[in-house]
Design a protein around this motif. Structure first.
Motif, mmCIF file in Angstrom:
data_model
loop_
_atom_site.group_PDB
_atom_site.id
_atom_site.type_symbol
_atom_site.label_atom_id
_atom_site.label_comp_id
_atom_site.label_asym_id
_atom_site.label_seq_id
_atom_site.Cartn_x
_atom_site.Cartn_y
_atom_site.Cartn_z
ATOM 1 N N ARG A 4 45.691 -95.589 32.573
ATOM 2 C CA ARG A 4 44.344 -95.275 32.091
ATOM 3 C C ARG A 4 44.477 -94.067 31.199
ATOM 4 O O ARG A 4 45.152 -93.110 31.516
ATOM 5 C CB ARG A 4 43.433 -94.910 33.252
ATOM 6 N N VAL A 5 43.845 -94.142 30.070
ATOM 7 C CA VAL A 5 43.938 -93.031 29.128
ATOM 8 C C VAL A 5 42.577 -92.366 29.020
ATOM 9 O O VAL A 5 41.577 -93.034 28.852
ATOM 10 C CB VAL A 5 44.400 -93.520 27.749
ATOM 11 N N LYS A 6 42.596 -91.080 29.145
ATOM 12 C CA LYS A 6 41.353 -90.327 28.970
ATOM 13 C C LYS A 6 41.524 -89.455 27.736
ATOM 14 O O LYS A 6 42.371 -88.590 27.698
ATOM 15 C CB LYS A 6 41.091 -89.469 30.204
ATOM 16 N N ILE A 7 40.768 -89.730 26.728
ATOM 17 C CA ILE A 7 40.811 -88.921 25.520
ATOM 18 C C ILE A 7 39.615 -87.971 25.584
ATOM 19 O O ILE A 7 38.481 -88.394 25.609
ATOM 20 C CB ILE A 7 40.726 -89.799 24.258
ATOM 21 N N LEU A 8 39.882 -86.685 25.642
ATOM 22 C CA LEU A 8 38.807 -85.692 25.699
ATOM 23 C C LEU A 8 38.236 -85.457 24.318
ATOM 24 O O LEU A 8 38.785 -85.874 23.309
ATOM 25 C CB LEU A 8 39.356 -84.383 26.266
ATOM 26 N N ALA A 9 37.174 -84.740 24.261
ATOM 27 C CA ALA A 9 36.560 -84.413 22.975
ATOM 28 C C ALA A 9 37.584 -83.731 22.084
ATOM 29 O O ALA A 9 38.387 -82.926 22.535
ATOM 30 C CB ALA A 9 35.364 -83.496 23.195
ATOM 31 N N VAL A 10 37.551 -84.064 20.854
ATOM 32 C CA VAL A 10 38.459 -83.457 19.892
ATOM 33 C C VAL A 10 37.907 -82.053 19.643
ATOM 34 O O VAL A 10 36.939 -81.881 18.927
ATOM 35 C CB VAL A 10 38.515 -84.270 18.587
ATOM 36 N N SER A 11 38.551 -81.064 20.273
ATOM 37 C CA SER A 11 37.942 -79.741 20.238
ATOM 38 C C SER A 11 38.631 -78.779 19.291
ATOM 39 O O SER A 11 37.992 -77.911 18.738
ATOM 40 C CB SER A 11 37.891 -79.162 21.651
ATOM 41 N N ALA A 12 39.927 -78.889 19.144
ATOM 42 C CA ALA A 12 40.613 -78.016 18.197
ATOM 43 C C ALA A 12 41.731 -78.835 17.582
ATOM 44 O O ALA A 12 42.791 -78.970 18.127
ATOM 45 C CB ALA A 12 41.167 -76.794 18.906
ATOM 46 N N HIS A 32 27.682 -78.403 21.081
ATOM 47 C CA HIS A 32 27.907 -79.796 20.716
ATOM 48 C C HIS A 32 29.160 -80.354 21.370
ATOM 49 O O HIS A 32 29.511 -81.482 21.129
ATOM 50 C CB HIS A 32 28.025 -79.947 19.191
ATOM 51 N N ARG A 33 29.829 -79.576 22.148
ATOM 52 C CA ARG A 33 31.056 -80.032 22.782
ATOM 53 C C ARG A 33 30.704 -80.930 23.961
ATOM 54 O O ARG A 33 30.066 -80.494 24.907
ATOM 55 C CB ARG A 33 31.866 -78.846 23.258
ATOM 56 N N PRO A 34 31.105 -82.187 23.912
ATOM 57 C CA PRO A 34 30.769 -83.085 25.013
ATOM 58 C C PRO A 34 31.556 -82.720 26.261
ATOM 59 O O PRO A 34 32.674 -82.211 26.177
ATOM 60 C CB PRO A 34 31.168 -84.459 24.494
ATOM 61 N N ALA A 35 30.960 -82.971 27.392
ATOM 62 C CA ALA A 35 31.644 -82.712 28.648
ATOM 63 C C ALA A 35 32.784 -83.703 28.809
ATOM 64 O O ALA A 35 32.686 -84.853 28.404
ATOM 65 C CB ALA A 35 30.660 -82.858 29.809
ATOM 66 N N ALA A 36 33.875 -83.242 29.374
ATOM 67 C CA ALA A 36 34.999 -84.131 29.629
ATOM 68 C C ALA A 36 34.581 -85.123 30.702
ATOM 69 O O ALA A 36 34.142 -84.741 31.770
ATOM 70 C CB ALA A 36 36.202 -83.328 30.089
ATOM 71 N N VAL A 134 43.803 -90.426 17.276
ATOM 72 C CA VAL A 134 43.610 -89.134 17.928
ATOM 73 C C VAL A 134 44.768 -88.922 18.896
ATOM 74 O O VAL A 134 45.097 -89.801 19.688
ATOM 75 C CB VAL A 134 42.273 -89.083 18.701
ATOM 76 N N HIS A 135 45.392 -87.753 18.810
ATOM 77 C CA HIS A 135 46.433 -87.355 19.758
ATOM 78 C C HIS A 135 45.887 -86.205 20.582
ATOM 79 O O HIS A 135 45.548 -85.152 20.049
ATOM 80 C CB HIS A 135 47.708 -86.921 19.033
ATOM 81 N N ASP A 136 45.770 -86.401 21.878
ATOM 82 C CA ASP A 136 45.237 -85.394 22.796
ATOM 83 C C ASP A 136 46.406 -84.671 23.451
ATOM 84 O O ASP A 136 47.018 -85.190 24.372
ATOM 85 C CB ASP A 136 44.374 -86.085 23.853
ATOM 86 N N ASP A 137 46.725 -83.473 22.957
ATOM 87 C CA ASP A 137 47.839 -82.744 23.562
ATOM 88 C C ASP A 137 47.363 -81.680 24.552
ATOM 89 O O ASP A 137 48.150 -80.894 25.040
ATOM 90 C CB ASP A 137 48.761 -82.134 22.495
ATOM 91 N N GLY A 138 46.053 -81.667 24.832
ATOM 92 C CA GLY A 138 45.522 -80.741 25.813
ATOM 93 C C GLY A 138 45.151 -79.375 25.268
ATOM 94 O O GLY A 138 44.487 -78.600 25.940
ATOM 95 N N ARG A 139 45.588 -79.040 24.072
ATOM 96 C CA ARG A 139 45.275 -77.731 23.475
ATOM 97 C C ARG A 139 44.693 -77.910 22.086
ATOM 98 O O ARG A 139 43.562 -77.562 21.836
ATOM 99 C CB ARG A 139 46.521 -76.857 23.396
ATOM 100 N N ARG A 140 45.504 -78.399 21.180
ATOM 101 C CA ARG A 140 45.081 -78.620 19.792
ATOM 102 C C ARG A 140 45.318 -80.081 19.479
ATOM 103 O O ARG A 140 46.435 -80.492 19.213
ATOM 104 C CB ARG A 140 45.866 -77.727 18.834
ATOM 105 N N ASP A 141 44.253 -80.834 19.502
ATOM 106 C CA ASP A 141 44.362 -82.266 19.256
ATOM 107 C C ASP A 141 44.582 -82.531 17.773
ATOM 108 O O ASP A 141 44.300 -81.687 16.933
ATOM 109 C CB ASP A 141 43.091 -82.974 19.730
ATOM 110 N N ARG A 142 45.106 -83.704 17.483
ATOM 111 C CA ARG A 142 45.332 -84.102 16.092
ATOM 112 C C ARG A 142 44.510 -85.347 15.825
ATOM 113 O O ARG A 142 44.368 -86.209 16.678
ATOM 114 C CB ARG A 142 46.803 -84.384 15.852
#
Length: 162
Positions: A4-12, A32-36, A134-142
């Motif tokens: 299962r993949v959880k992609i969080l909001a693209v925040s940075a 405007h940051r959606p809740a995870a 979208v790549h979710d690396d947990g800090r700075r997404d791409r």
């Protein structure tokens, strides 16, 4: 697909601009940051959230995602549902689009979503396919999008490619 993949909001995020020669940084606006939200048990994958990308030249670029793949369809990314929107403006130039999802493919911390443009103010873009990764690396997404390397009004993006 057994993860299962959880992609969080693209925040940075850093925008990968293949062929565009620029780098953009994205961050969610205050408020405007959606809740995870965890991927529901009935879902194999989801890409949800929004991002505002910044470029040194002053472009105003936003994305918003609400794409889902049901657990029963985990082996068929073309069964994905949902929408995503985007806009890109600079100095009075630009446009926006609403896209109906036709594929959501995930692997590890990467999601690729494609869809058909259903609403737009960009001439020639209506009913064309576009894609975003979208790549979710947990800090700075791409985040990368398909239409920089080619003209989306002329070149068709294949399903599940960004």
């Amino acid at each position: 697909m057994n993860r299962r993949v959880k992609i969080l909001a693209v925040s940075a995020a850093v925008l990968l601009t293949l062929g565009a020669g620029g780098v953009a940084v994205a961050s969610a606006d205050d408020g405007h940051r959606p809740a995870a939200a965890p991927v529901a048990a009935a879902e194999a994958a989801a890409l949800t959230g929004s991002a505002k990308l910044y470029r040194p030249a002053g472009d105003d670029i936003t994305f918003s995602f609400d794409a889902h793949l049901a657990r029963k369809d985990r082996n068929d990314p073309l069964a994905a549902t949902g929408t995503f929107t985007y806009s890109h403006y600079k100095d009075g130039w630009g446009g926006s689009a609403r896209v109906k999802v036709d594929c959501l493919a995930t692997g590890g911390k990467v999601a690729t979503v494609t869809g058909i443009v259903t609403e737009t103010d960009v001439p020639g873009l209506l009913h064309r396919r576009v894609g975003v990764s979208v790549h979710d690396d947990g800090r700075r997404d791409r985040l990368g999008y398909s239409w920089l390397a080619s003209d989306p009004t002329k070149d068709e993006v294949p399903p599940c490619n960004a």
